[in-house]
Scaffold this motif. Sequence first.
Motif, PDB file in Angstrom:
ATOM      1  N   VAL A   1       0.849  -1.193   0.000  1.00 53.55           N
ATOM      2  CA  VAL A   1       0.000   0.000   0.000  1.00 53.55           C
ATOM      3  C   VAL A   1       0.888   1.247   0.000  1.00 53.55           C
ATOM      4  CG1 VAL A   1      -1.752   1.283   1.291  1.00 53.55           C
ATOM      5  CG2 VAL A   1      -1.837  -1.212   1.227  1.00 53.55           C
ATOM      6  N   SER A   2       0.645   2.131  -0.950  1.00 49.22           N
ATOM      7  CA  SER A   2       1.374   3.408  -0.985  1.00 49.22           C
ATOM      8  C   SER A   2       0.377   4.527  -0.725  1.00 49.22           C
ATOM      9  CB  SER A   2       2.020   3.647  -2.349  1.00 49.22           C
ATOM     10  OG  SER A   2       2.855   2.579  -2.676  1.00 49.22           O
ATOM     11  N   ILE A   3       0.699   5.362   0.221  1.00 51.22           N
ATOM     12  CA  ILE A   3      -0.187   6.483   0.560  1.00 51.22           C
ATOM     13  C   ILE A   3       0.567   7.791   0.310  1.00 51.22           C
ATOM     14  CG2 ILE A   3      -1.575   7.580   2.365  1.00 51.22           C
ATOM     15  CD1 ILE A   3      -1.671   4.822   3.743  1.00 51.22           C
ATOM     16  N   GLU A   4       0.027   8.588  -0.603  1.00 51.09           N
ATOM     17  CA  GLU A   4       0.622   9.895  -0.890  1.00 51.09           C
ATOM     18  C   GLU A   4      -0.180  10.960  -0.150  1.00 51.09           C
ATOM     19  OE1 GLU A   4       1.941   8.739  -5.484  1.00 51.09           O
ATOM     20  OE2 GLU A   4       0.578  10.433  -5.119  1.00 51.09           O
ATOM     21  N   ALA A   5       0.518  11.814   0.575  1.00 46.96           N
ATOM     22  CA  ALA A   5      -0.154  12.885   1.320  1.00 46.96           C
ATOM     23  C   ALA A   5       0.435  14.221   0.894  1.00 46.96           C
ATOM     24  CB  ALA A   5       0.027  12.676   2.816  1.00 46.96           C
ATOM     25  N   ARG A   6      -0.446  15.124   0.477  1.00 46.12           N
ATOM     26  CA  ARG A   6       0.032  16.451   0.071  1.00 46.12           C
ATOM     27  C   ARG A   6      -0.854  17.538   0.673  1.00 46.12           C
ATOM     28  NH1 ARG A   6      -0.642  13.389  -4.437  1.00 46.12           N
ATOM     29  NH2 ARG A   6       1.416  13.786  -5.275  1.00 46.12           N
ATOM     30  N   VAL A   7      -0.224  18.571   1.206  1.00 46.01           N
ATOM     31  CA  VAL A   7      -0.975  19.714   1.737  1.00 46.01           C
ATOM     32  C   VAL A   7      -1.488  20.504   0.541  1.00 46.01           C
ATOM     33  CG1 VAL A   7      -0.860  21.840   3.100  1.00 46.01           C
ATOM     34  CG2 VAL A   7       0.441  19.816   3.829  1.00 46.01           C
ATOM     35  N   THR A   8      -2.812  20.705   0.491  1.00 41.68           N
ATOM     36  CA  THR A   8      -3.399  21.401  -0.655  1.00 41.68           C
ATOM     37  C   THR A   8      -3.496  22.906  -0.401  1.00 41.68           C
ATOM     38  OG1 THR A   8      -5.630  21.146   0.190  1.00 41.68           O
ATOM     39  CG2 THR A   8      -4.802  19.392  -1.254  1.00 41.68           C
ATOM     40  N   ARG A   9      -3.787  23.258   0.875  1.00 39.49           N
ATOM     41  CA  ARG A   9      -3.964  24.680   1.178  1.00 39.49           C
ATOM     42  C   ARG A   9      -3.829  24.908   2.680  1.00 39.49           C
ATOM     43  NH1 ARG A   9      -7.903  28.709  -2.029  1.00 39.49           N
ATOM     44  NH2 ARG A   9      -7.664  30.571  -0.756  1.00 39.49           N
ATOM     45  N   ALA A  10      -3.279  26.057   3.018  1.00 41.13           N
ATOM     46  CA  ALA A  10      -3.189  26.442   4.428  1.00 41.13           C
ATOM     47  C   ALA A  10      -4.187  27.577   4.647  1.00 41.13           C
ATOM     48  CB  ALA A  10      -1.779  26.893   4.753  1.00 41.13           C
ATOM     49  N   PHE A  11      -4.920  27.507   5.741  1.00 44.23           N
ATOM     50  CA  PHE A  11      -5.843  28.585   6.087  1.00 44.23           C
ATOM     51  C   PHE A  11      -5.219  29.363   7.245  1.00 44.23           C
ATOM     52  CE2 PHE A  11      -8.230  25.401   3.812  1.00 44.23           C
ATOM     53  CZ  PHE A  11      -8.838  26.186   2.845  1.00 44.23           C
ATOM     54  N   ARG A  12      -5.983  29.745   8.271  1.00 42.03           N
ATOM     55  CA  ARG A  12      -5.345  30.535   9.349  1.00 42.03           C
ATOM     56  C   ARG A  12      -4.571  29.627  10.298  1.00 42.03           C
ATOM     57  NH1 ARG A  12      -5.616  33.044  14.189  1.00 42.03           N
ATOM     58  NH2 ARG A  12      -7.324  31.746  14.974  1.00 42.03           N
ATOM     59  N   THR A  13      -5.276  28.658  10.877  1.00 43.35           N
ATOM     60  CA  THR A  13      -4.588  27.734  11.797  1.00 43.35           C
ATOM     61  C   THR A  13      -4.689  26.292  11.306  1.00 43.35           C
ATOM     62  OG1 THR A  13      -6.576  27.362  13.158  1.00 43.35           O
ATOM     63  CG2 THR A  13      -5.151  29.233  13.773  1.00 43.35           C
ATOM     64  N   SER A  14      -5.356  26.091  10.176  1.00 43.01           N
ATOM     65  CA  SER A  14      -5.585  24.726   9.705  1.00 43.01           C
ATOM     66  C   SER A  14      -5.010  24.512   8.309  1.00 43.01           C
ATOM     67  CB  SER A  14      -7.094  24.417   9.699  1.00 43.01           C
ATOM     68  OG  SER A  14      -7.756  25.223   8.741  1.00 43.01           O
ATOM     69  N   VAL A  15      -4.791  23.250   7.987  1.00 38.68           N
ATOM     70  CA  VAL A  15      -4.371  22.880   6.632  1.00 38.68           C
ATOM     71  C   VAL A  15      -5.232  21.721   6.162  1.00 38.68           C
ATOM     72  CG1 VAL A  15      -1.959  23.646   6.814  1.00 38.68           C
ATOM     73  CG2 VAL A  15      -2.554  21.308   7.484  1.00 38.68           C
ATOM     74  N   GLU A  16      -5.475  21.703   4.836  1.00 37.21           N
ATOM     75  CA  GLU A  16      -6.153  20.558   4.240  1.00 37.21           C
ATOM     76  C   GLU A  16      -5.090  19.670   3.599  1.00 37.21           C
ATOM     77  OE1 GLU A  16      -9.927  20.246   1.360  1.00 37.21           O
ATOM     78  OE2 GLU A  16      -8.044  20.450   0.266  1.00 37.21           O
TER      79      GLU A  16
ATOM     80  N   GLN B   1       1.379  24.513  22.936  1.00 42.24           N
ATOM     81  CA  GLN B   1       1.584  23.522  24.005  1.00 42.24           C
ATOM     82  C   GLN B   1       0.356  23.347  24.896  1.00 42.24           C
ATOM     83  OE1 GLN B   1       3.279  26.227  23.396  1.00 42.24           O
ATOM     84  NE2 GLN B   1       3.806  27.393  25.222  1.00 42.24           N
ATOM     85  N   ASN B   2      -0.596  24.300  24.788  1.00 42.23           N
ATOM     86  CA  ASN B   2      -1.836  24.173  25.561  1.00 42.23           C
ATOM     87  C   ASN B   2      -2.992  23.635  24.718  1.00 42.23           C
ATOM     88  OD1 ASN B   2      -0.691  25.337  27.974  1.00 42.23           O
ATOM     89  ND2 ASN B   2      -0.735  27.305  26.896  1.00 42.23           N
ATOM     90  N   GLY B   3      -2.664  23.226  23.480  1.00 41.88           N
ATOM     91  CA  GLY B   3      -3.702  22.660  22.611  1.00 41.88           C
ATOM     92  C   GLY B   3      -4.549  23.711  21.934  1.00 41.88           C
ATOM     93  N   ARG B   4      -4.089  24.975  21.976  1.00 36.77           N
ATOM     94  CA  ARG B   4      -4.870  26.052  21.336  1.00 36.77           C
ATOM     95  C   ARG B   4      -4.386  26.276  19.906  1.00 36.77           C
ATOM     96  NH1 ARG B   4      -4.872  28.771  26.645  1.00 36.77           N
ATOM     97  NH2 ARG B   4      -2.844  29.626  26.055  1.00 36.77           N
ATOM     98  N   PRO B   5      -5.330  26.495  18.973  1.00 37.39           N
ATOM     99  CA  PRO B   5      -4.944  26.707  17.575  1.00 37.39           C
ATOM    100  C   PRO B   5      -3.958  27.859  17.421  1.00 37.39           C
ATOM    101  CG  PRO B   5      -7.306  26.371  17.756  1.00 37.39           C
ATOM    102  CD  PRO B   5      -6.794  26.487  19.157  1.00 37.39           C
TER     103      PRO B   5
END
Length: 157
Positions: free
Chosen positions: A73-88, A118-122
């Motif tokens: 099994v080969s899994i390719e992972a690519r970041v498509t876009r970055a938003f403010r604190t999140s990425v797809e 470190q406190n789990g905040r975005p």
Amino acid sequence: MRAKKPSESFTLMTEMVLPNDTNTLGNLMGGRLLHWMDIAAAIAAGRHCNRVVVTASVDTVDFTAAIKLGEVVSIEARVTRAFRTSVEVRLDVFSENMMEGKRRRCNSAYYTFVAVDQNGRPIPVDPIEPETPEERELYDGALRRRDQRLTATKEKA
Ligand SMILES: CC(C)(COP(=O)(O)OP(=O)(O)OC[C@H]1O[C@@H](n2cnc3c(N)ncnc32)[C@H](O)[C@@H]1OP(=O)(O)O)[C@@H](O)C(=O)NCCC(=O)NCCS
């Protein structure tokens, strides 16, 4: 903040399906594949963000083709876009029968990760700059997919 290229965080994970990964039909368990996909996506997101990232959402994953014991099994992972604190992150899964020398596409999915302190905040993430036409297409589509998933999340709440 530095605009990064998708190629800087591209991740390829390769696994062999072993007996402990399968159901009684000798097919890879869906949960095991989702686990591997989560790890590959987290690595790509972590490479882009240079932060601890947590999975915020997993879009629909369809299991249209069984993956058999002994296949690779080969899994390719690519970041498509970055938003403010999140990425797809887009995942593409391929399965290879080494004896037959054949490789086929099995499924694809989108995961969303949020960078946290470190406190789990975005915490804000670096922007991304697509380079190729394929990367540009994924980048453009990410906004629509994000709107759809956030609307769906609100409807579930
Ligand atoms: C993900 C998490 C950090 C978001 O925290 P929050 O307080 O809701 O943060 P906010 O509302 O400020 O949103 C932060 C970002 O998360 C995104 N987000 C939140 N919920 C989301 C969801 N369901 N799907 C996609 N993105 C989501 C927001 O769009 C936002 O992105 P942006 O800054 O790029 O615009 C928090 O919900 C969390 O810690 N969840 C658990 C994560 C986890 O343990 N994952 C493993 C599951 S076992």
